[in-house]
Design a protein around this motif. Structure first.
Motif, short mmCIF file in Angstrom:
data_model
loop_
_atom_site.label_atom_id
_atom_site.label_comp_id
_atom_site.label_asym_id
_atom_site.label_seq_id
_atom_site.Cartn_x
_atom_site.Cartn_y
_atom_site.Cartn_z
N ASP A 53 5.39 -41.34 -25.00
CA ASP A 53 5.64 -40.90 -26.92
C ASP A 53 5.30 -39.75 -27.06
O ASP A 53 5.52 -38.77 -27.69
CB ASP A 53 4.28 -41.86 -26.95
N PHE A 54 4.31 -39.11 -26.03
CA PHE A 54 4.00 -37.35 -25.69
C PHE A 54 5.69 -36.56 -25.65
O PHE A 54 6.05 -35.99 -26.29
CB PHE A 54 3.71 -36.80 -24.61
N ARG A 55 6.91 -37.11 -24.56
CA ARG A 55 7.82 -36.59 -24.53
C ARG A 55 8.48 -36.97 -25.85
O ARG A 55 9.22 -35.93 -26.62
CB ARG A 55 8.35 -37.93 -23.52
N ASP A 56 8.52 -37.68 -26.68
CA ASP A 56 9.16 -38.35 -28.11
C ASP A 56 8.61 -37.27 -29.27
O ASP A 56 9.47 -37.01 -30.65
CB ASP A 56 8.91 -39.85 -28.41
N SER A 57 6.97 -36.71 -28.92
CA SER A 57 7.05 -35.78 -30.13
C SER A 57 6.45 -34.87 -29.92
O SER A 57 6.27 -33.50 -30.51
CB SER A 57 5.56 -36.33 -30.50
N MET A 58 7.36 -34.21 -28.45
CA MET A 58 7.65 -32.88 -27.66
C MET A 58 7.71 -31.74 -29.10
O MET A 58 7.44 -30.69 -29.16
CB MET A 58 7.93 -32.89 -26.64
N ALA A 59 8.64 -32.43 -29.28
CA ALA A 59 9.57 -31.24 -30.32
C ALA A 59 8.60 -30.78 -31.29
O ALA A 59 7.90 -29.51 -32.01
CB ALA A 59 11.08 -31.26 -31.39
N GLY A 87 12.80 -38.91 -18.04
CA GLY A 87 13.08 -37.33 -18.65
C GLY A 87 11.30 -36.55 -18.99
O GLY A 87 11.95 -36.38 -20.67
N LEU A 88 10.35 -36.47 -18.71
CA LEU A 88 9.79 -36.09 -19.26
C LEU A 88 9.98 -34.11 -18.86
O LEU A 88 10.11 -33.57 -18.23
CB LEU A 88 8.59 -36.40 -18.69
N GLY A 89 9.50 -34.09 -19.79
CA GLY A 89 9.89 -32.30 -20.18
C GLY A 89 8.40 -32.30 -20.11
O GLY A 89 8.78 -30.35 -20.72
N PHE A 90 7.29 -31.61 -19.80
CA PHE A 90 6.32 -31.57 -20.08
C PHE A 90 6.03 -30.90 -18.82
O PHE A 90 6.06 -32.11 -17.96
CB PHE A 90 5.31 -31.90 -20.87
N PRO A 91 4.94 -30.43 -17.91
CA PRO A 91 4.81 -30.47 -16.91
C PRO A 91 3.48 -31.69 -16.82
O PRO A 91 2.88 -31.45 -17.72
CB PRO A 91 3.90 -29.34 -16.82
#
Length: 157
Positions: A53-59, A87-91
């Motif tokens: 959910d965080f990944r999908d809201s990242m942008a 595919g998580l783009g945050f630390p």
């Protein structure tokens, strides 16, 4: 149980290893807020749902001035596999001794299936650009948490 933070408190500083073994620190970020979320264990159903959910809201979070740091007691190697698989783009940061979780009030007594034990309490703390706590959410549910956080931050207006 560690004392919980409240809005206006100084956010405890920290430096932890991310999934690639690089040191990541919480430090005042020019004009950026930091969402620090604590989750019990990588690659479990609830934690995967929350991370995705965080990944999908990242942008949209980043365009609104928010960065995200996920913290768990998992070792760096497990975090690396989890981040790559999802595919998580945050630390994702390893807090193996749970010292940071304790400092943020996210470590304490839990009850599960009739047993009481010490563990990580799913929590989210938003830190403002000056290093002050802007919002605290403790004992959050994995499902729907990011949507609620977005509403609480007025990001869906």
């Amino acid at each position: 149980m560690a004392e919980r933070l409240v809005s206006g408190d100084d956010a405890p500083g920290f430096t932890l290893k991310d999934s690639s073994g690089t040191d990541v620190s919480l430090s005042p970020r020019q004009g950026r807020h930091t969402i620090v979320y604590f989750y019990p264990a990588a690659a479990t159903p609830g934690c995967t749902k929350e991370a995705c959910d965080f990944r999908d809201s990242m942008a949209s979070l980043q365009s609104a001035g928010y960065d995200v740091l996920g913290i768990s007691p998992d070792p760096v190697e497990k975090l690396a596999k989890f981040a790559a698989k999802e595919g998580l783009g945050f630390p994702l940061l390893s807090d193996a001794d749970h010292a940071v979780a304790e400092a943020y009030g996210a470590w304490g007594e839990k009850k599960n299936y009739g047993k009481t034990y010490e563990g990580l309490i799913r929590s989210t703390i938003v830190v403002d650009p000056d290093g002050k706590v802007a919002l605290t959410q403790y004992n959050v549910r994995a499902t729907g948490h990011v949507a609620k956080l977005r509403r609480d931050l007025n990001l869906d207006a």
